[in-house]
Design an enzyme around this catalytic site. Structure first.
Site, PDB file in Angstrom:
ATOM      1  N   ASN A 428       0.837  -1.201   0.000  1.00 53.91           N
ATOM      2  CA  ASN A 428       0.000   0.000   0.000  1.00 53.91           C
ATOM      3  C   ASN A 428       0.873   1.252   0.000  1.00 53.91           C
ATOM      4  OD1 ASN A 428      -2.603   1.517   0.527  1.00 53.91           O
ATOM      5  ND2 ASN A 428      -1.432   2.109   2.344  1.00 53.91           N
ATOM      6  N   GLU A 429       0.600   2.140  -0.951  1.00 49.66           N
ATOM      7  CA  GLU A 429       1.159   3.496  -0.962  1.00 49.66           C
ATOM      8  C   GLU A 429       2.680   3.518  -0.850  1.00 49.66           C
ATOM      9  OE1 GLU A 429      -0.791   5.915   1.954  1.00 49.66           O
ATOM     10  OE2 GLU A 429      -2.775   5.641   1.074  1.00 49.66           O
ATOM     11  N   ASP A 430       3.343   2.666  -1.592  1.00 48.57           N
ATOM     12  CA  ASP A 430       4.799   2.652  -1.512  1.00 48.57           C
ATOM     13  C   ASP A 430       5.439   3.592  -2.527  1.00 48.57           C
ATOM     14  OD1 ASP A 430       5.612   0.930   0.703  1.00 48.57           O
ATOM     15  OD2 ASP A 430       4.369  -0.535  -0.318  1.00 48.57           O
TER      16      ASP A 430
END
Length: 828
Positions: A428-430
């Protein structure tokens, strides 16, 4: 005795010493014990003492009562249950110790004793007496230690004396910041500490079934399924021999046996006339496996379901051959008063509310959740995106990468057989600003590819997904960009354009995370009145640090009123758009229930992400019913909701038309004001807002009564009524706070503060923060993370409530606000 140096060195080396087992080895015994109540082979460990601070090791845990104040607790227990959303002090990050005594009893016939943790945060180290058993790194996957040999040697090696036939079990949980462990400390949720899931002692035979993988291949054309069974044994003493047999019994959802055989441990068979699993009909099969070898009997039971999935390129999602729009939400393991240790009855209530809202899909963010959660999704018919702990942290070193992959491997192996699982989330959201050690796109792509390949090697039957890392959107099977139309950027009217732009970019698009924060009980006559000009045509993604309440360009998340009214409009627009797109796979709204986060201390309820359609204690906000009006069927479950159940005072000029909003899944509704019909409206989902079920009408000054009657297509009717006051007197500068008791029970008082101008008029648009305090023997109900359960909270329409437990003697409650005279109230 362990010195601090030896303790730290031994804990660091434990990963090389300990080899946690697959959690599935204990499941048949847990299931049998739960069904029969027999505690012979399974003992849930409940009688614990807890100390939240640092100690030098297990010896101090048992001999240092003069330096440690222990409290009695029952597991599950999270040591951040109270401070996670403290408005004044960030939540505790550090050591939390637990101790209990366990029986020093070895099973007969070379049986094994297993210590099973359903999950503990975030790094867990275990000792029996002074003997180190092992360490588990990661806060969310299950782990099992075989402690049989330790039970044999502990009485000899142990320096911690216990009553006869018992041994000291010491558990250290540690949620200190750690760059070698995922999720990242930059994550927008609390990394809780404690033994916040169950712990069991389980006795198993000398030869047990370590794991069973059930892999169905479904043919919907001829209603058949090919079932592949892979069984792994646990045989540490090598007691098994080649002369073995596996007895198989398969039962359908009605309990009827549909297949049986005797064969090898790994085999395949075919089921005919199959029952398909789906959200509308979640049929579950049961397979009973009994492995016998060399007089060792190892029973095992698993549930599984049969479904067929298809992701049409640039098109919809199909389940069992038919298009299914994924109507989703998302969930953290978090609850008022319990934090991560939410009891199972409240988890069940939460998922029941989710299903009643019409949800058929949930993303479990951003880590592995309990088997109980997955069991509920199997039973209720809720498809699942379950996700690795790789969240907002770039790429760490080899140790970090190994830990992240191990946790992901455990997630897939432990939840493989659940038919509800649809997508394995890689992370997630890297692409987050300030990632550690740097935002290295090539390294992130490389690691994401490795996680993708790992998922497919462990489970070739399911797809992978990822949310928000546009430079790697080609790697996962299913991708979600960041689209926050009308919140972090742009307007919600740009939503469809954002979807269509991304549809052309990736073969399988899904929309994960969208919505708006709303301060429960705050409402607006005009939620757009104070919104500045928002730039359009520049995309609708959350970029940079747009979640912050200051800086950056104008955006509704910063400049809007955070009212339930605006949130309902935003949800309404998204839902009406989604149902018109025949190519759309679906979405998951962020989030079902408010939760704690250390990154949002300035929110109306401090340290709470308030994007839920429920408050943190399961109280429904108005937006819950917007979703229900779109996602549920009026013929089977007709519903109607007049907006404003927590809006006791509305305002405006005399004879000024005000909007009455009604949400219903029924095709028509009739509204009555003070006993007079205002007419019948027809529901049309594209008639925004409220699908046409809105009325413009003046109210009388003072008390008003609204009633609505909605009618389904089959003639069923549902009715709702609310009362409110209409204030026509305008207000000026806020000058004074008042306090009044609103309810009294045998144990509690609830009080409400209201803000007034010099003439005594309610200041109904005020959002100033107020602080409650209590003097006396009572206990304030604060740090709950709710609009009525925080001692520091922004007003909602010039008012705020809080409750306290009263006791013998008077209690004085006070409320303060900057620049306003303090108000107090003494109650006996």
């Amino acid at each position: 005795m362990l010195t601090r140096r030896h303790f730290l060195k031994s804990a660091a080396a434990t990963a090389a010493l300990a080899h946690p087992l697959s959690a599935s080895i204990v499941r048949p015994f847990l299931q049998a014990a739960a069904k029969s109540g027999d505690t012979t082979s399974v003992k849930q460990l409940d009688n614990w003492n807890h100390y939240r601070d640092s100690l030098a090791g297990p010896w101090e845990a048992w001999h240092g009562d003069e330096i440690a104040t222990w409290e009695k607790v029952t597991l599950p227990h999270c040591f951040n249950h109270y401070d996670a959303c403290d408005p004044d002090t960030p939540y505790y990050r550090g050591q939390g110790w637990y101790r209990t005594s366990i029986p020093n009893t070895l099973p007969p016939n070379n049986g094994r004793v297993l210590l099973h943790f359903e999950g503990a945060g975030q790094t867990t180290t275990v000792w029996i007496n002074s003997q180190l058993i092992g360490t588990h790194v990661g806060g969310y996957d299950e782990f099992v230690f075989d402690i049989t040999d330790a039970l044999k040697s502990a009485p000899i090696k142990g320096a911690i004396k216990q009553p006869d036939n018992t041994l000291a079990l010491t558990v250290l949980t540690d949620n200190s910041r750690d760059l070698e462990r995922s999720p990242s400390d930059l994550s927008d949720f609390s990394l809780y500490g404690g033994v916040y899931r169950k712990v069991h002692l389980v006795t198993v035979p000398a030869v047990s079934i370590k794991s069973v993988r059930v892999t169905p291949t479904v043919s919907i054309e001829d209603s058949k399924a090919r079932i592949k069974i892979e069984t792994e044994l646990y045989d540490p003493l090598k007691k098994c021999c080649d002369q073995s047999a596996t007895f198989i019994h398969v039962k359908n959802s009605s309990g009827k046996e549909v297949f049986s055989t005797i064969g090898p441990a790994n085999f395949e068979f075919t089921l005919e006339h199959i029952e398909l699993w789906s959200p509308s009909s979640p049929k579950l099969y049961t397979i009973e496996i009994d492995f016998e070898a060399n007089h060792h009997d190892a029973p095992h039971t698993e549930r599984f379901g049969l479904k067929h999935t298809e992701w049409v390129p640039h098109g919809p999602f199909k389940l069992n051959g038919e298009r299914l729009l994924l109507n989703g939400t998302q969930r953290h393991m978090d609850h008022a008063s319990f934090a991560a240790a939410q009891p199972e009855d409240l988890i069940r209530e939460e998922f029941t509310l989710m299903k009643a809202m019409g949800v058929n899909f949930v993303r479990l963010a951003h880590y592995q959740q309990t088997k109980f959660v997955l069991d509920l999704c199997d039973e209720l018919g809720i498809l699942v995106w379950e996700e690795s702990t790789w969240c907002r942290e770039g790429i760490g070193d080899a140790q970090w990468q190994a830990q992240t992959k191990t946790a992901f491997t455990n997630l897939i192996n432990q939840h493989y057989n659940h038919p509800s699982i649809l997508i394995w989330g890689l992370g997630n959201e890297d692409d987050w600003p300030n990632e550690y050690p740097a935002l290295n796109k090539e390294e992130i792509r490389k690691f994401m590819q490795e996680m993708h390949d790992l998922a497919h090697s462990l489970d070739p039957t399911r797809v992978t997904g990822f949310r928000r890392c546009d430079f790697a959107s080609d790697i996962p099977d299913v991708y979600s960009p960041s689209i926050w139309a009308g919140w972090y950027s742009g307007l919600y009217t740009e939503y469809q354009k954002s979807l269509e732009t991304w549809r052309a970019k990736v073969p399988h698009l899904i929309h994960i995370e969208w919505g708006a924060d709303s301060h429960a009980r705050r409402h607006a006559e005009d939620p757009y009145a104070h919104i500045p000009h928002i730039a359009t045509g520049q995309g609708t993604a959350e970029t940079g640090l747009a979640y912050r309440d200051a800086g950056g360009p104008p955006r509704i998340s910063r400049d809007g009123d955070w009212s339930e009214t605006y949130a309902c409009d935003l949800f309404d627009w998204h839902l009406k758009t989604q149902e018109t797109l025949d190519w759309f796979t679906g979405s998951a709204q962020w989030i079902f229930k408010d939760f704690t986060t250390p990154l949002r201390a300035e929110n109306p309820v401090p340290r709470i992400n308030q994007k839920g359609v429920l408050e943190r204690d399961l109280t429904q906000k108005e937006s819950y019913f917007v979703f229900q009006s779109y996602w549920t069927d009026a013929n089977s479950a007709p519903m109607v909701r007049i907006y404003g159940h927590t809006w006791p005072v509305r305002w405006g000029k005399s004879n000024e038309p005000r909007t009455v909003r009604v949400y219903s899944n029924c095709p028509s509704a009739e509204l009555f004001l003070n006993g007079k019909s205002l007419g019948i409206k027809k529901r049309n989902s594209q008639d925004f807002p409220c699908a046409g079920l809105r009325w413009e009408t003046p109210f009388v000054s003072g008390k008003n009564h609204l009633k609505v009657v909605a009618t389904s297509s089959t003639g069923k009717t549902v009715t709702e009524e609310i009362d409110f006051t209409y204030q026509t007197a305008p207000w000026s500068k806020p000058m004074q706070l008042k306090l009044a008791q609103t309810s009294l029970t045998a144990t509690t008082n609830t009080v409400e503060t209201t803000l007034h101008d010099a003439s005594g008029n309610l200041c109904l648009d005020s959002r100033i923060p107020v602080r409650f305090s209590l003097a006396g023997p009572g206990i304030l109900h604060d740090n709950l993370g709710t609009s009525s359960g925080s001692r520091l909270v922004q007003l909602y329409n010039g008012r705020a409530q809080i409750t306290y437990t009263h006791a013998n003697g008077p209690n004085t409650i006070a409320v303060t606000a900057e620049g306003i005279t303090t108000a107090s109230l003494t109650l006996t």
